[in-house]
Design a protein around this motif. Structure first.
Motif, PDB file in Angstrom:
ATOM      1  N   ASP A 170      -2.553   6.989 -12.857  1.00 14.53           N
ATOM      2  CA  ASP A 170      -1.122   6.585 -12.567  1.00 14.53           C
ATOM      3  C   ASP A 170      -0.384   6.588 -13.662  1.00 14.53           C
ATOM      4  OD1 ASP A 170      -2.450   4.518 -13.874  1.00 14.53           O
ATOM      5  OD2 ASP A 170      -1.888   3.079 -12.478  1.00 14.53           O
ATOM      6  N   SER A 193       0.867  -1.182  -0.047  1.00 15.67           N
ATOM      7  CA  SER A 193      -0.212  -0.107   0.054  1.00 15.67           C
ATOM      8  C   SER A 193       0.984   0.950  -0.008  1.00 15.67           C
ATOM      9  CB  SER A 193      -0.853  -0.039   1.141  1.00 15.67           C
ATOM     10  OG  SER A 193      -0.100  -0.054   2.468  1.00 15.67           O
ATOM     11  N   VAL A 194       1.983   1.263   0.634  1.00 18.54           N
ATOM     12  CA  VAL A 194       2.832   2.221   0.837  1.00 18.54           C
ATOM     13  C   VAL A 194       3.684   2.410  -0.644  1.00 18.54           C
ATOM     14  CG1 VAL A 194       5.131   3.445   1.606  1.00 18.54           C
ATOM     15  CG2 VAL A 194       2.894   2.104   3.237  1.00 18.54           C
ATOM     16  N   SER A 243       5.687   9.483  -5.800  1.00 18.14           N
ATOM     17  CA  SER A 243       6.776  10.326  -5.133  1.00 18.14           C
ATOM     18  C   SER A 243       7.413  11.016  -6.433  1.00 18.14           C
ATOM     19  CB  SER A 243       7.730   9.645  -4.414  1.00 18.14           C
ATOM     20  OG  SER A 243       8.399   8.931  -5.036  1.00 18.14           O
ATOM     21  N   GLY A 290       1.036   3.136  -3.456  1.00 16.74           N
ATOM     22  CA  GLY A 290      -0.025   4.285  -2.936  1.00 16.74           C
ATOM     23  C   GLY A 290       0.863   5.758  -2.828  1.00 16.74           C
ATOM     24  N   GLU A 291       2.101   5.451  -2.321  1.00 17.81           N
ATOM     25  CA  GLU A 291       2.888   6.652  -2.103  1.00 17.81           C
ATOM     26  C   GLU A 291       4.119   6.710  -2.764  1.00 17.81           C
ATOM     27  OE1 GLU A 291       3.306   6.904   2.195  1.00 17.81           O
ATOM     28  OE2 GLU A 291       1.203   6.248   2.593  1.00 17.81           O
ATOM     29  N   LEU A 292       5.149   5.748  -2.664  1.00 16.37           N
ATOM     30  CA  LEU A 292       6.417   5.996  -3.307  1.00 16.37           C
ATOM     31  C   LEU A 292       6.009   5.885  -4.970  1.00 16.37           C
ATOM     32  CD1 LEU A 292       8.295   3.164  -1.333  1.00 16.37           C
ATOM     33  CD2 LEU A 292       8.335   5.535  -1.378  1.00 16.37           C
TER      34      LEU A 292
END
Length: 183
Positions: free
Chosen positions: A108, A47-48, A56, A51-53
């Motif tokens: 995305d 999820s990180v 980034s 969803g985040e990296l």
């Protein structure tokens, strides 16, 4: 990779075929390396990672380069000007990858026009997200991949080629099927 191979690979042309596979893979290779490193070596939760990296600035800067139409166009042009079939094929395979990737990312996508623009196309369609027809597009993509794998199987007769085709087909079909099962 299957699409690039179907479009550009032919029996008896080892360097050109390797370039077709490489050019089809390279626009996503950084994602695979970064995700595998983060997930398995750093033990960062999916999820990180996704969803985040993935979103980034650092990761997107890398993706901008390897997904730039201009980078792949320059490679193809260099191959054409130098009369290098493998370099031309490498560039064309990268461009084909980007051309088929472009319309299939809802939120995305990549900066396909770097370094001239940081604009990202926000397609109404996704290859994976069911909220944006991913359930339909995923099936269509998997079906096309399966058909092209059969074409490649008929085109290439050597055992090594067929093993490579089978591995590629599994690598391409497994994520598409898993999205359908888990969505």
């Amino acid at each position: 990779m299957i699409l690039g191979a179907a479009a550009l690979a032919r029996p008896g042309r080892k360097k050109v075929n390797a370039a077709a596979f490489a050019g089809s893979l390279l626009p996503d290779l950084s994602l695979y390396v970064l995700a595998i490193h983060s997930l398995f070596l750093l033990q960062i939760p999916p999820s990180v990672v996704f969803g985040e990296l993935y979103f980034s600035d650092e990761w997107q800067s890398v993706f901008a380069i390897d997904n730039s139409v201009f980078v792949w166009l320059a490679i193809a042009l260099a191959g054409g000007i130098s009369r290098s079939p493998w370099l031309l094929t490498l560039g064309l395979a990268g461009l084909l990858h980007i051309a088929t990737d472009f319309p299939l990312h809802h939120d995305d996508g990549r900066q396909h026009f770097w370094p001239l623009s940081d604009w990202i196309f926000d397609s109404p369609v996704s290859y994976w997200d069911p909220a944006h027809y991913g359930n339909i597009v995923g099936i269509a993509e998997a079906s096309l991949c399966a058909l092209l794998s059969i074409l490649l199987w008929k085109r290439f007769r050597s055992r090594i080629s067929r093993i490579a085709i089978a591995i590629l087909a599994i690598a391409e079909l497994a994520p598409a099927l898993s999205f359908q099962i888990w969505s």
